[in-house]
Design an enzyme around this catalytic site. Structure first.
Site, PDB file in Angstrom:
ATOM      1  N   ASP A  10       0.725  -1.027  -0.229  1.00 28.15           N
ATOM      2  CA  ASP A  10       0.081   0.029  -0.138  1.00 28.15           C
ATOM      3  C   ASP A  10       0.871   1.114  -0.113  1.00 28.15           C
ATOM      4  O   ASP A  10       2.170   0.971   0.194  1.00 28.15           O
ATOM      5  CB  ASP A  10      -0.771  -0.045   1.194  1.00 28.15           C
ATOM      6  CG  ASP A  10      -1.909   1.190   1.138  1.00 28.15           C
ATOM      7  OD1 ASP A  10      -2.416   1.459   0.350  1.00 28.15           O
ATOM      8  OD2 ASP A  10      -2.064   1.891   2.147  1.00 28.15           O
ATOM      9  N   GLY A  43      -3.220   8.826  -4.271  1.00 26.99           N
ATOM     10  CA  GLY A  43      -4.506   9.186  -4.827  1.00 26.99           C
ATOM     11  C   GLY A  43      -4.646  10.438  -5.771  1.00 26.99           C
ATOM     12  O   GLY A  43      -5.539  10.543  -6.739  1.00 26.99           O
ATOM     13  N   CYS A  73      -4.298  -1.559  -2.297  1.00 26.91           N
ATOM     14  CA  CYS A  73      -4.525  -0.311  -2.345  1.00 26.91           C
ATOM     15  C   CYS A  73      -5.452  -0.184  -3.741  1.00 26.91           C
ATOM     16  O   CYS A  73      -4.960  -0.642  -4.396  1.00 26.91           O
ATOM     17  CB  CYS A  73      -3.186   0.252  -2.603  1.00 26.91           C
ATOM     18  SG  CYS A  73      -3.055   1.995  -3.167  1.00 26.91           S
ATOM     19  N   THR A  75      -5.781   2.416  -5.360  1.00 25.49           N
ATOM     20  CA  THR A  75      -5.397   3.467  -6.317  1.00 25.49           C
ATOM     21  C   THR A  75      -4.282   2.866  -7.185  1.00 25.49           C
ATOM     22  O   THR A  75      -4.380   2.748  -8.361  1.00 25.49           O
ATOM     23  CB  THR A  75      -4.430   4.631  -5.487  1.00 25.49           C
ATOM     24  OG1 THR A  75      -5.933   5.159  -4.611  1.00 25.49           O
ATOM     25  CG2 THR A  75      -4.272   5.779  -6.321  1.00 25.49           C
ATOM     26  N   CYS A 184     -11.210   2.875  -0.537  1.00 29.76           N
ATOM     27  CA  CYS A 184      -9.736   3.104  -0.435  1.00 29.76           C
ATOM     28  C   CYS A 184      -9.433   2.373   0.774  1.00 29.76           C
ATOM     29  O   CYS A 184     -10.268   2.277   1.987  1.00 29.76           O
ATOM     30  CB  CYS A 184      -9.622   4.454  -0.184  1.00 29.76           C
ATOM     31  SG  CYS A 184      -7.832   4.914   0.716  1.00 29.76           S
ATOM     32  N   HIS A 186      -7.490   2.884   3.416  1.00 29.60           N
ATOM     33  CA  HIS A 186      -7.382   3.728   4.609  1.00 29.60           C
ATOM     34  C   HIS A 186      -8.621   4.161   5.281  1.00 29.60           C
ATOM     35  O   HIS A 186      -8.586   4.319   6.420  1.00 29.60           O
ATOM     36  CB  HIS A 186      -6.810   5.083   4.200  1.00 29.60           C
ATOM     37  CG  HIS A 186      -5.255   5.221   3.763  1.00 29.60           C
ATOM     38  ND1 HIS A 186      -4.491   4.494   2.769  1.00 29.60           N
ATOM     39  CD2 HIS A 186      -4.087   5.486   4.819  1.00 29.60           C
ATOM     40  CE1 HIS A 186      -3.241   4.708   2.791  1.00 29.60           C
ATOM     41  NE2 HIS A 186      -2.848   5.464   3.984  1.00 29.60           N
TER      42      HIS A 186
HETATM   43  N1  DGL Z   1      -4.741   3.161   0.461  1.00 33.28           N
HETATM   44  C1  DGL Z   1      -5.184   3.560  -0.763  1.00 33.28           C
HETATM   45  C2  DGL Z   1      -6.097   3.208  -1.719  1.00 33.28           C
HETATM   46  O1  DGL Z   1      -6.937   2.261  -1.368  1.00 33.28           O
HETATM   47  C3  DGL Z   1      -4.395   4.978  -1.422  1.00 33.28           C
HETATM   48  C4  DGL Z   1      -4.229   6.151  -0.615  1.00 33.28           C
HETATM   49  C5  DGL Z   1      -3.479   7.218  -1.275  1.00 33.28           C
HETATM   50  O2  DGL Z   1      -2.499   7.000  -1.141  1.00 33.28           O
HETATM   51  O3  DGL Z   1      -4.114   7.975  -1.696  1.00 33.28           O
HETATM   52  O4  DGL Z   1      -6.612   3.862  -2.622  1.00 33.28           O
END
Ligand code: DGL
Length: 262
Positions: A10, A43, A73, A75, A184, A186
């Protein structure tokens, strides 16, 4: 080979939400988690950058002997999964995609919201998936502004988090959404705060964690890669960040808010 680790990647700490699901579902599997931590968030970055960073991380996880790699992740998946499957054909990959299907199939109001980064929402994968349901349900796309930074800084139980979440969630609910997809990795760290803002309104939160661990199990079986049942797993963490970031990754893998657990 079977006792080799599963790799997860990630941009930062978000993928730990996936790490937790996989660890719980597959307790004999060793895991190596690579959280970039320096160039996060991804992102709003250019596709070429996200692709480069993801390929670098995958090369590292392959060098560590990973038998399967989870791009934890949304993204990085949106940008790189096709490239990875084409260029590293020997490694099974699992990517993360917003769980639009379960939301679209269960909504009662006919309105679902997908929260994700700009890059994920504009990616081909998401555009194709949402197009499949577009004639049956209304899909509201929404970027979780400041969400990734809040999670990276361990602030998800703070007033700042409450305000950021409220600013995104209230308009979605007012528009009639009864399903909110966390697109996402996060964002599940903000689940309690999101639930607090939803209150007693009938809105369900959907994330991809359990679907991902089921997919990992399925691919391990298909490729005959399961670790022995009596294998004692090893959990390792890699980052481009400093010692402190590494400690945060380790701590948060086993807890919730870093500030609370510190
Ligand atoms: N955790 C990531 C996702 O699932 C990316 C967050 C980021 O770095 O903008 O998209």
């Amino acid at each position: 080979m079977n006792n080799n680790p599963i790799g997860l990647f990630d941009s930062g700490m978000g993928g730990l939400s996936v790490w937790k699901e996989i660890r719980a579902a597959l307790p004999s599997e060793s895991l190596i988690f690579f959280g970039d931590g320096v160039r996060c968030p991804y992102g709003s970055r250019a596709e070429s950058e996200v692709l480069k960073f993801t390929v670098e991380a995958v090369e590292r996880l392959i060098a560590e002997g990973c038998k399967l790699i989870v791009i934890a992740c949304n993204t990085a998946t949106a940008v790189a999964i096709d490239y990875l499957r084409e260029h590293y054909a020997d490694i099974p990959f699992v990517g993360l995609e917003p769980a639009v299907k379960p939301a679209a199939l269960t909504t009662k109001s006919g309105v679902v919201a997908v929260l994700a980064t700009e890059r994920s929402l504009s990616g081909r994968l998401f555009v194709q998936t949402s197009a499949k349901y577009a004639d049956k349900v209304q899909i509201i796309k929404s970027v979780g502004h400041d969400f990734v930074e809040i999670v990276e800084q361990g602030e998800e139980c703070s007033a700042r988090a409450e305000a950021a979440v409220r600013a995104v969630i209230e308009p979605i609910i007012e528009a009639g959404a009864d399903r909110i997809v966390l697109g996402c990795t996060h964002y599940p760290f903000l689940r309690t705060t999101i639930e607090g803002v939803i209150g007693d309104r009938e809105v369900e939160i959907i994330d991809s964690g359990s679907a991902v661990s089921r997919r990992v199990a399925q691919l391990l079986d298909e490729n005959n890669l399961r670790a022995a049942e009596d294998h004692t797993p090893d959990y390792r963490f890699i980052t481009l960040g400093d010692e402190n970031y590494l400690k945060q990754l380790q701590r948060r893998a086993y807890g919730c808010c870093s500030k609370e657990k510190a």
